[in-house]
Every structure is written in C-alpha cells, then in structure tokens.
Write a protein that holds these residues in place. Structure first.
Motif, PDB file in Angstrom:
ATOM      1  N   GLN A 322       3.205  -2.522 -12.242  1.00  0.00           N
ATOM      2  CA  GLN A 322       2.692  -3.746 -11.610  1.00  0.00           C
ATOM      3  C   GLN A 322       3.834  -4.625 -11.125  1.00  0.00           C
ATOM      4  O   GLN A 322       3.810  -5.141 -10.003  1.00  0.00           O
ATOM      5  CB  GLN A 322       1.813  -4.484 -12.629  1.00  0.00           C
ATOM      6  CG  GLN A 322       1.411  -5.889 -12.226  1.00  0.00           C
ATOM      7  CD  GLN A 322       2.374  -6.921 -12.774  1.00  0.00           C
ATOM      8  OE1 GLN A 322       2.824  -6.815 -13.909  1.00  0.00           O
ATOM      9  NE2 GLN A 322       2.709  -7.920 -11.977  1.00  0.00           N
ATOM     10  N   GLY A 325       5.471  -3.142  -8.075  1.00  0.00           N
ATOM     11  CA  GLY A 325       4.603  -3.301  -6.907  1.00  0.00           C
ATOM     12  C   GLY A 325       4.613  -4.720  -6.367  1.00  0.00           C
ATOM     13  O   GLY A 325       4.576  -4.939  -5.160  1.00  0.00           O
ATOM     14  N   TYR A 329       6.063  -5.824  -2.415  1.00  0.00           N
ATOM     15  CA  TYR A 329       4.704  -5.832  -1.884  1.00  0.00           C
ATOM     16  C   TYR A 329       4.685  -5.383  -0.429  1.00  0.00           C
ATOM     17  O   TYR A 329       5.704  -5.370   0.248  1.00  0.00           O
ATOM     18  CB  TYR A 329       4.040  -7.191  -2.093  1.00  0.00           C
ATOM     19  CG  TYR A 329       4.660  -8.345  -1.358  1.00  0.00           C
ATOM     20  CD1 TYR A 329       5.592  -9.145  -1.977  1.00  0.00           C
ATOM     21  CD2 TYR A 329       4.303  -8.642  -0.046  1.00  0.00           C
ATOM     22  CE1 TYR A 329       6.169 -10.214  -1.319  1.00  0.00           C
ATOM     23  CE2 TYR A 329       4.861  -9.707   0.629  1.00  0.00           C
ATOM     24  CZ  TYR A 329       5.800 -10.477  -0.013  1.00  0.00           C
ATOM     25  OH  TYR A 329       6.361 -11.524   0.651  1.00  0.00           O
ATOM     26  N   ALA A 332       3.213  -0.112  -0.173  1.00  0.00           N
ATOM     27  CA  ALA A 332       2.477   1.018  -0.749  1.00  0.00           C
ATOM     28  C   ALA A 332       2.403   2.174   0.238  1.00  0.00           C
ATOM     29  O   ALA A 332       2.371   1.931   1.437  1.00  0.00           O
ATOM     30  CB  ALA A 332       1.061   0.573  -1.138  1.00  0.00           C
TER      31      ALA A 332
ATOM     32  N   SER B  52       0.210  -5.702  -3.348  1.00  0.00           N
ATOM     33  CA  SER B  52       1.192  -4.996  -4.185  1.00  0.00           C
ATOM     34  C   SER B  52       1.636  -3.682  -3.556  1.00  0.00           C
ATOM     35  O   SER B  52       0.859  -3.011  -2.876  1.00  0.00           O
ATOM     36  CB  SER B  52       0.574  -4.703  -5.561  1.00  0.00           C
ATOM     37  OG  SER B  52       1.435  -3.871  -6.311  1.00  0.00           O
ATOM     38  N   VAL B  54       2.272  -1.225  -5.369  1.00  0.00           N
ATOM     39  CA  VAL B  54       1.628  -0.229  -6.232  1.00  0.00           C
ATOM     40  C   VAL B  54       0.126  -0.531  -6.206  1.00  0.00           C
ATOM     41  O   VAL B  54      -0.352  -1.399  -6.918  1.00  0.00           O
ATOM     42  CB  VAL B  54       2.175  -0.282  -7.673  1.00  0.00           C
ATOM     43  CG1 VAL B  54       1.413   0.694  -8.571  1.00  0.00           C
ATOM     44  CG2 VAL B  54       3.665   0.048  -7.690  1.00  0.00           C
ATOM     45  N   LEU B  55      -0.589   0.172  -5.329  1.00  0.00           N
ATOM     46  CA  LEU B  55      -2.017  -0.089  -5.155  1.00  0.00           C
ATOM     47  C   LEU B  55      -2.832   0.850  -6.030  1.00  0.00           C
ATOM     48  O   LEU B  55      -2.566   2.051  -6.102  1.00  0.00           O
ATOM     49  CB  LEU B  55      -2.412   0.119  -3.691  1.00  0.00           C
ATOM     50  CG  LEU B  55      -1.834  -0.878  -2.678  1.00  0.00           C
ATOM     51  CD1 LEU B  55      -2.265  -0.491  -1.270  1.00  0.00           C
ATOM     52  CD2 LEU B  55      -2.276  -2.296  -3.015  1.00  0.00           C
ATOM     53  N   ALA B  83      -5.181   2.742 -11.800  1.00  0.00           N
ATOM     54  CA  ALA B  83      -3.959   2.472 -11.028  1.00  0.00           C
ATOM     55  C   ALA B  83      -2.829   3.325 -11.595  1.00  0.00           C
ATOM     56  O   ALA B  83      -2.793   3.578 -12.801  1.00  0.00           O
ATOM     57  CB  ALA B  83      -3.598   0.995 -11.119  1.00  0.00           C
ATOM     58  N   ILE B 119      -3.618  -0.145 -16.751  1.00  0.00           N
ATOM     59  CA  ILE B 119      -2.980   0.633 -15.685  1.00  0.00           C
ATOM     60  C   ILE B 119      -2.376   1.901 -16.273  1.00  0.00           C
ATOM     61  O   ILE B 119      -1.842   1.876 -17.373  1.00  0.00           O
ATOM     62  CB  ILE B 119      -1.856  -0.206 -15.025  1.00  0.00           C
ATOM     63  CG1 ILE B 119      -2.427  -1.473 -14.384  1.00  0.00           C
ATOM     64  CG2 ILE B 119      -1.066   0.598 -13.993  1.00  0.00           C
ATOM     65  CD1 ILE B 119      -1.351  -2.441 -13.895  1.00  0.00           C
ATOM     66  N   SER B 228      -1.334  -8.331  -9.247  1.00  0.00           N
ATOM     67  CA  SER B 228      -1.973  -7.133  -9.768  1.00  0.00           C
ATOM     68  C   SER B 228      -2.016  -6.013  -8.740  1.00  0.00           C
ATOM     69  O   SER B 228      -1.777  -6.206  -7.559  1.00  0.00           O
ATOM     70  CB  SER B 228      -3.382  -7.479 -10.224  1.00  0.00           C
ATOM     71  OG  SER B 228      -4.205  -6.345 -10.264  1.00  0.00           O
ATOM     72  N   THR B 229      -2.361  -4.839  -9.221  1.00  0.00           N
ATOM     73  CA  THR B 229      -2.512  -3.643  -8.397  1.00  0.00           C
ATOM     74  C   THR B 229      -3.933  -3.516  -7.853  1.00  0.00           C
ATOM     75  O   THR B 229      -4.193  -2.614  -7.063  1.00  0.00           O
ATOM     76  CB  THR B 229      -2.238  -2.404  -9.260  1.00  0.00           C
ATOM     77  OG1 THR B 229      -3.031  -2.505 -10.461  1.00  0.00           O
ATOM     78  CG2 THR B 229      -0.774  -2.327  -9.657  1.00  0.00           C
ATOM     79  N   ASN B 230      -4.851  -4.381  -8.274  1.00  0.00           N
ATOM     80  CA  ASN B 230      -6.275  -4.130  -8.056  1.00  0.00           C
ATOM     81  C   ASN B 230      -7.061  -5.255  -7.384  1.00  0.00           C
ATOM     82  O   ASN B 230      -8.263  -5.123  -7.212  1.00  0.00           O
ATOM     83  CB  ASN B 230      -6.953  -3.854  -9.408  1.00  0.00           C
ATOM     84  CG  ASN B 230      -6.571  -2.511  -9.990  1.00  0.00           C
ATOM     85  OD1 ASN B 230      -5.406  -2.290 -10.288  1.00  0.00           O
ATOM     86  ND2 ASN B 230      -7.537  -1.626 -10.125  1.00  0.00           N
TER      87      ASN B 230
END
Lengths: 401, 401
Positions: A322, A325, A329, A332, B52, B54-55, B83, B119, B228-230
């Motif tokens: 996280q 990421g 940003y 991805a 992010s 990291v998706l 994730a 995650i 967050s990733t989400n």
C-alpha cells in the motif's frame, strides 16, 4: 565497528573542554545548557542544518553570522527551540552567541548556537546567559557527559561516541554527542549532533567527510517523518594530535570510515530511542531511479500502518505494498517484489506462498528488514525507522501542557 | 444541511434493491458481502477510484471490463481486499462479477466489484459466490442497512445518508452508504462509498457532479495519510422518479448541492470514525499557489505530532509551523500566520501574545480549526483530519494476526 576503531571512554580529544549546567530553561530543572570550547585557534569545522522552510533563530544566526569552517565554540540549549520567535528570537540567539564568545574567549563568528525544545515560545535569553557564565566555570576535558545530557529532551538514553582511531599516520581521538528523539525524519534527521576530533583536517576535508557521512546516517532515519526547525550537525577538528588527514590518502579513507561508523551508530541510536520505540525497521528499496527508490523508502518508513505493524510484530506486508502504491501513484500495475527478513512474500505484485509461522517469529525480533524491489535497476535507498507505539502517543499528546 | 434537503429514513430510491449477508470472508462471522441492484435498464452511473500504483484486482477489473457510465449492479465484500493477489486475484474478481451479473440479471460489464480488508491474501471466490447467490434472495427495497454493514471493516458506526431532495422540477431521493476507517488520505480518501438516486441524470452530468463533489469531500480528509489500494466511489441514477436533472439548470445546481452536502457529511463521518479518533481537525491553508497550499494542508493533516497534539487537547502550534516548514523546505524564511480556533498565535513567522488559557479551552472541544496563511494570495486548501490516539496503535498493531 571498523578494526582500526577502538572504544576508549575518557576525555574529549585534545584541545576540547565542555560543560553542561541546569540554568532553568527546562521546567524539570534538569541540565539544559551545554558549552563546547576548542582552545586551538586553528580549529577547523564543518556543519549541516535542517532544510525546513521554518528555520529556528539559532540556525539562521549560525548560518548567516558564523564562519562555519572555523567554529570554536558551541552553545546549545534544550527546553526551548527558539523557533518561530521572530526578531526577538534572533536577538536572543545573538545574545547567546555573544555570551558564549566571551566565555570561550573567541570572536562571535566562531560561535555556533543550537537549540531544541518547544517551538513558538520566546526564549529567556538572560537565563541562558547566566547559564553560559556558569558553564564557563565548569569547562572540563571530561565535560562531554554533562554537555550531552544538557542537549537532550525526550531521549531516554545517552547517544555518544568515544573512540580512538588508528590511522596510518598516527592515532587520533573522536568523540560525539547526539540527541533525538522525536521530529525525526530523513532529509536529514531532526536532531543535534556535535563531533570533536584532534585530527588535523582542512576545512574542505571536514566538509566533504561530514557531508558524505550525514547522507549515509542522519539522512536515512525516520522516527515520525517530521523534519525539525532546528537540526544541526557540527564537526570540529582541533588539530591538537598533530596527525594530519590529507585529502585522497589512506588516512582520509580510514578517518572517513570511522566517522561514517560513528554517525551511523548515533543515527541508529536515535531510531532505537525514537519516542516510544520498541523495534527498528530497516527498509532497502532497489530498482527504479534514485528519486523513486528514495520516495518509496520514506513512504514505507513514515507509514503509520507499517510502523504500527512493526510495533505489533505483525508481518502485514500488504501495508508495505500500500505504501509503495501511494508513493508511486498513477503508475499501476507495479510489479514489485517484497521480502521480509529474507522471506519472499510478494513476487511481481502478487502474494507468494511462504512459511507464515516462521515469518511471524522473524518479525518479533528487535530489528526487522524489509526489502522492496521495483521494476528496473540501478537505484537503491535505505532508511531505518522506529515503530509506532502507545508511548509515542502518550509523549506527544501532552508535551507542552 | 441545505434547506431543500430533508432527512427521511426509509427505502432506497425507486429502482434499487440491496442486501447484505455473512458469507464467511470475515473471520468474525459478521456480514461481509453486499449486493446493490438497479432494476432500471437505463441506469446511469459515474465512478472514481484510488490512484495508487498498487491497484486491487476489483479496481482493475471494474476499470477495464465495466461500463463505468452504465453500472447497474455493485457487489462489494469486506474481510479481504483482493489486492496484491496477481492473476488469481483478477480471476477471483471476475468470478464475483460473473456471479453478480447473473444475480442481478444484467450484463457483466454492468457490474462493479469492490473489496476491502486485508491486502495480500488470496480471496476465496467460491465463498463470495455462494454469498452472492444468498444475497440475491435477500434483495429488498430497504436492504441498504445490511448492505452498509456488509462493507464495513473497523468502522464503529454506520455512515449513511437517506434524504429527499426538493428540486424545482420535483422531488428525488438520494441515499448513500460509506465505510472508513483506516488507510484514509486525501487523493482521494481511502474508502468505499455508494450513492443511489432516482433522479434522471445523463452520464456526463453524473460524472461531472461526482467529480466535483468527491474533490470537495473524500479528497479532503485524512485519518492516517495512507492511500489505499481499493478506494471506490460509485453514483447510480435509476431515473425512476421521472425528474430530470438537466445540465446547467437550477435543478442541476440544487442536486449538486445536495450531493455535495451528502458526500461531505460522509467524509466527515469517516474522519470522525477514523481509527481511534476522538477529535477532528480542520485545516485551512490560504496563500501561495494551489500545489503549495494543498501540500501544506496535507503535511499538517498527516503530521503525527500535530495529530497527537490534537488528541491531547494541546495547543502546540509550533508543530504546525514545523509541518509547514517541512512541506516547503528550502524556502526559509516563511512569514506565515497561524490561527487556532480564531486565536492568532503566530504572525509573520513569530509567536504573538495570546490568551493561553482561553486557547487551551478552545482546543479541548470536539473540533479544532487551524488556519494557516502563507505569503501571497489566491490559493486555498482545506483538509479534515482525525487525531492520533492510543486506539489507532492498538487497532493497527494487531490487525492481521
């Protein structure tokens, strides 16, 4: 510790005397004013400061009114940062500089002033000046213990170095005193550190070595990601040993190695003593470019979620993903690899199978190493960081009141 | 609350049914799978997601395989973020999408998938699919309470809106469900939020209004500065009321005002329920340029020192100055003004005289407002943030284990 460096508790390097007194700046009545004096007229120095946009008065004063390559006297106080105090703060710092120049028998531009403590409260300079006069009478070759105590705030243990360094051209002495313990972030770490040696250094060599070693030490630690208004690191070389460290010699390499070891040890001590710290994390990021690796390492080191997981001995590596990421940003998909204590937990962005019980055991130790590999290669960044504990909240929820 | 908006607990807007069930993704056995279905074939939608690097798999799936302007079904689970789960995670999200399309009787590209939770742990899609089948049988016009419960993780209270909005052309209904409560940072806030209305909106209007309102709400809050990733926000409009919100009309302005109020309320609820949160801080930064004001506001909102002081009811404004200086490093001297709860404490970079006891009382309230003025004018940034408490540490030191 390098083989040519030997711990040897004792006096300051030849040419230095120091003192620490309680002058009344700390409400606790503890020691709060330190004086470090070099008797050698040819004393050479180098300095590094915080890069904050809000600079404390003593930082501005020292940067603008002192000869940073020829500092002989350092006056440092705790209990008040003399920051965000305007013109009055600058005058107060100047009065401390004047008093310390008289106490040390040096010109005003040979005096550095450093302060730490609460921000935004005017400093009572007359109290500090009385303390400087008293400290003058207490100056001793073995006064660095008191000096170190006088610059500490929430530190729980002393951070000091006392070593002899065997160079090819002869043995020199190296001592240092540092304080943490909050408002600590890389760029560089938010603290005070004073280093003394009796080696003969040119101003250029002192500046070069201090710059390199700060970048590898105080620039690489984070307690809470907070850059202070007062960070100051000063190296003083009296030359009293008669041993010269000439540029591009084996002496220089050996002295640099000792200084590097000393500053990295003090930086790690600061992390270890980070407010409420129980565990140390070491994050190594490789791949990407330099800026990318550094920003990822700092994002991980400063993530309260990562820090809380470190505190709880929780191998919750999803929070590492996280943080990466968030730092990178709009990039991805990031095919990153993550290892914790040598156990690969994430490969090309996806969870791998690993020994869960073994990893849980590994992260319960005093130090935990996280390695993140970004796509591409070339860059590497390293940051040491403390965990986030209940005690950090306790310390910082009730500091001024 | 705007005068034309009326709280009115009751059913979902016409055209919507929802359900929430416990399918076994949460170790606690609590509700963990929510289904929201719009029966109107002409349902219009708009969506915003985390930025992010990291998706999470459901974010990638929804962004790449769904028609974001025509979403009719939302399937959302808690207990697992899906994730950093690689190809398998993508396939699991696709299986959830397929099951939800059958449950809702819509095409797969009309289904959005959203997940929240830990995650890096593969999601058991077969468990989720059984949950979707059960949720289908539970779909009700009043199912949004269960739906909201099913998407929550560490939230301590429900975050929901149920209002009627009186537009010049007629009254429409607006409901929304959101969840926090950690990994919350502006850019934008790290959370799930689903909004339903029976107004008739064009896809362009829905997208425009959602974008503007997200920028003024979820983009302006921080619990812990962690992206967050989400993150997912989706607005659905069934059109079942027959009331059309045409572009550039008074209807549009009034609907936008209601949506703005609703999302800001939910965003503030997320801050108020930030993990362990006791007090809310509101930071307003003016002056400088847009990027500068925003970075300063976020630096203050994310400073653990500022957050701990807020928690302790400590008017330690020096930490505000420190955070500003760190955000705008290499820019000294910064002649900033700082006011807390309307009390000017710092003027042109220096402490001012103020009523210390009065300020101490003011910062002991539930909300504390900090106003920072940078040199220059034009820009303004606003961020709401939670304090840093012992409970945050407790919650996050022991989340996965």
């Amino acid at each position: 510790m390098p083989a040519h460096v030997t711990e040897n508790p004792g006096d300051l390097p030849a040419g230095f005397r120091a003192a620490g007194v309680a002058c009344g700046l700390k409400p606790s009545g503890g020691m709060d004013l330190g004086l470090m004096v070099c008797s050698a007229p040819e004393c050479v120095s180098a300095a590094r400061f915080t890069r904050s946009g809000v600079l404390a008065a003593p930082v501005v004063l020292t940067q603008t009114r002192s000869r940073l390559d020829a500092l002989r006297v350092i006056v440092a106080n705790s209990g008040n940062a003399n920051a965000a105090t305007g013109n009055r703060g600058f005058e107060d710092a100047a009065r401390m500089q004047g008093a310390a120049s008289m106490a040390g028998g040096v010109r005003e531009d040979q005096v550095a002033v450093a302060s730490t403590g609460v921000i935004g409260v005017p400093l009572d300079a007359s109290v500090a000046i009385k303390g400087i006069a008293r400290a003058r009478g207490e100056l001793r070759e073995y006064g660095h213990g008191d000096f170190a105590e006088a610059i500490r705030t929430t530190d729980k243990f002393e951070k000091a170095i006392e070593v002899d360094v065997a160079l090819p051209s002869g043995t020199v002495r190296l001592t240092a005193q540092a304080k943490g313990a909050g408002m600590i972030s890389p760029a560089f770490a938010t603290m005070l550190c004073f280093v003394q040696t009796d080696a003969i250094l040119s101003a250029e060599t002192a500046d070069l070595l201090l710059g390199v070693c700060v970048a590898r030490s105080f620039d690489r630690v984070s307690v809470d990601g907070q850059l202070s208004t007062n960070d100051t690191v000063i190296l003083q070389a009296s030359g009293a040993s008669g041993v010269a460290v000439e540029p591009q010699t084996v002496d220089e390499a050996a002295f640099g190695e000792a200084l590097d070891w000393a500053l990295r040890k003090l930086a790690l001590d600061i992390v270890r003593d980070g407010e409420g710290s129980k565990r140390i994390g070491r994050i190594v990021v490789s791949g990407g470019d330099d800026g990318m690796a550094a920003s990822v390492a700092r994002a991980i080191a400063n993530s309260p979620l990562v820090k809380a997981a470190l505190h709880g001995g929780d191998p919750n590596w999803g929070r590492i993903a996280q943080a990466v990421g968030a730092a990178l940003y709009d990039s991805a998909p990031l095919l990153l690899d993550i290892s914790i204590e040598g156990v690969k937990v994430c490969s090309a962005g996806a969870a791998t199978r690993y020994d869960v019980a073994g990893l849980a055991e590994a992260v319960a130790g005093e130090e935990v190493e996280y390695v993140v590999a970004l796509p591409g290669d070339g860059a590497e960044a390293e940051v040491f960081f403390s965990d986030l504990s209940h005690e950090y909240v306790t310390i910082n929820a009730d500091y001024t009141t």
